[in-house]
Scaffold this active site. Structure first.
Site, mmCIF file in Angstrom:
data_model
loop_
_atom_site.group_PDB
_atom_site.id
_atom_site.type_symbol
_atom_site.label_atom_id
_atom_site.label_comp_id
_atom_site.label_asym_id
_atom_site.label_seq_id
_atom_site.Cartn_x
_atom_site.Cartn_y
_atom_site.Cartn_z
ATOM 1 N N GLU A 142 -5.717 -3.292 2.038
ATOM 2 C CA GLU A 142 -4.582 -2.498 2.507
ATOM 3 C C GLU A 142 -4.434 -2.605 4.024
ATOM 4 O OE1 GLU A 142 -3.123 2.192 2.200
ATOM 5 O OE2 GLU A 142 -5.259 1.694 2.130
ATOM 6 N N LYS B 49 3.997 3.008 -1.467
ATOM 7 C CA LYS B 49 2.891 3.850 -1.938
ATOM 8 C C LYS B 49 3.390 5.228 -2.363
ATOM 9 C CE LYS B 49 -1.736 5.193 -0.261
ATOM 10 N NZ LYS B 49 -2.657 4.974 0.895
ATOM 11 N N CYS C 214 -4.247 1.946 -2.614
ATOM 12 C CA CYS C 214 -5.311 2.867 -2.196
ATOM 13 C C CYS C 214 -5.268 4.207 -2.949
ATOM 14 C CB CYS C 214 -5.281 3.052 -0.686
ATOM 15 S SG CYS C 214 -6.855 3.643 -0.004
#
Length: 286
Positions: A43, A116, A157
């Protein structure tokens, strides 16, 4: 038989974006030389993990997908090597900022952008200061052969801790799940080591969805925050096929037999026995 060779990269990063991109590119080339078709960097590999502090000056480092150095470099590399590279980057879209991923196909084109969905906020991981919650919804993309038989799902993540993320992508047709990550020490609790929890969460997704999982983390000490690596590739039963330790930089690869995975998934019956009519509570606010 549908086979796919996947790779995860693990390395440390500094403040020089060009050096970081060059280091990632070197490992992408190594992975491609090993036969990898989908290669996952960690990431936000464009630099140090900046979310450890709140600094308004860092918003200037965000760029649109068509202008971001990391995305442009991986596009050129993907086209040259004929590989797929899910590329994490700090995205600017007008006045908005996102923790995003450009899915770059083997022709070098951006197939789409995922933003995200779950944004963490806590000591050392103050992402809500920088990122809006993603507005793309979960996304999947055709695999290297362009068919639904090798469809790729990617979370970023904090997304990886949520079973809903994995299950949603599976219901959209994902055959392999990828999670680029930046996670390490917890500044508020020196005794808390989440490395084993981090892995167990994703291995749980592998088992409960009967799907291979690929996770790529960073390593190294950044201003007192230590990232613990332990990147891995797990098969559909949660068995670890390849892994790296807490400090080493490098590449791991594994070849997955997706026909076998689909047979195992059907045999377990997890999707046959789902009861969506009972799950309404999952979509209600607490």
């Amino acid at each position: 038989m549908t086979q796919i060779t996947v790779a995860a990269l693990q390395l440390s990063f500094g403040p020089d974006i060009d050096r970081n991109i060059a280091n990632v590119a070197r490992l992408v080339r190594e992975a491609a030389a090993r036969g990898a078709q989908v290669i996952l960097p960690p990431e936000l590999f464009e630099g140090e993990y900046f979310c450890r502090v709140e600094d308004e000056g860092l918003f200037a480092t965000a760029k649109p997908v068509g202008e971001h150095k990391a995305v442009l470099a991986m596009q050129a590399l993907a086209a040259e090597l004929r590989v797929t590279i899910p590329t994490s980057f700090f995205e600017a879209d007008g006045p908005h900022h996102y923790n995003s991923l450009a899915m770059i196909g083997a022709d070098g084109r951006v197939q789409g952008v995922y933003r995200k969905s779950h944004i963490p906020d806590g000591p050392g991981y103050e992402e809500k200061f920088y990122f809006r919650p993603g507005n793309t919804g979960f996304k999947v993309w055709p695999g290297p052969d362009g068919s639904a038989a090798s469809t790729l799902g990617v979370g970023i993540c904090w997304d990886q801790w949520y079973p809903e993320t994995a299950r949603a992508m599976m219901l959209m047709g994902a055959q392999v799940l990828f999670y680029p990550t930046a996670i390490g020490s917890e500044p508020h609790d020196e005794g808390l080591d989440t490395a084993r929890l981090w892995r167990r969460a994703m291995v749980g997704h592998a088992v409960s969805n009967v799907v291979p999982v690929v996770a790529a983390n960073r390593v190294g000490n950044e201003h007192g925050q230590t990232f613990y690596g332990t990147s891995f590739i797990a098969d559909e039963r949660g068995d670890i096929l390849a892994e790296l330790d807490r400090e080493e930089e490098g590449v791991i690869t594994a070849t997955l037999d997706l026909d076998r995975v689909r047979r195992h998934r059907a045999a377990f019956g997890f999707f046959r026995d789902r009861r969506p009519e009972l799950y309404g509570r999952l979509t209600q606010d607490i």
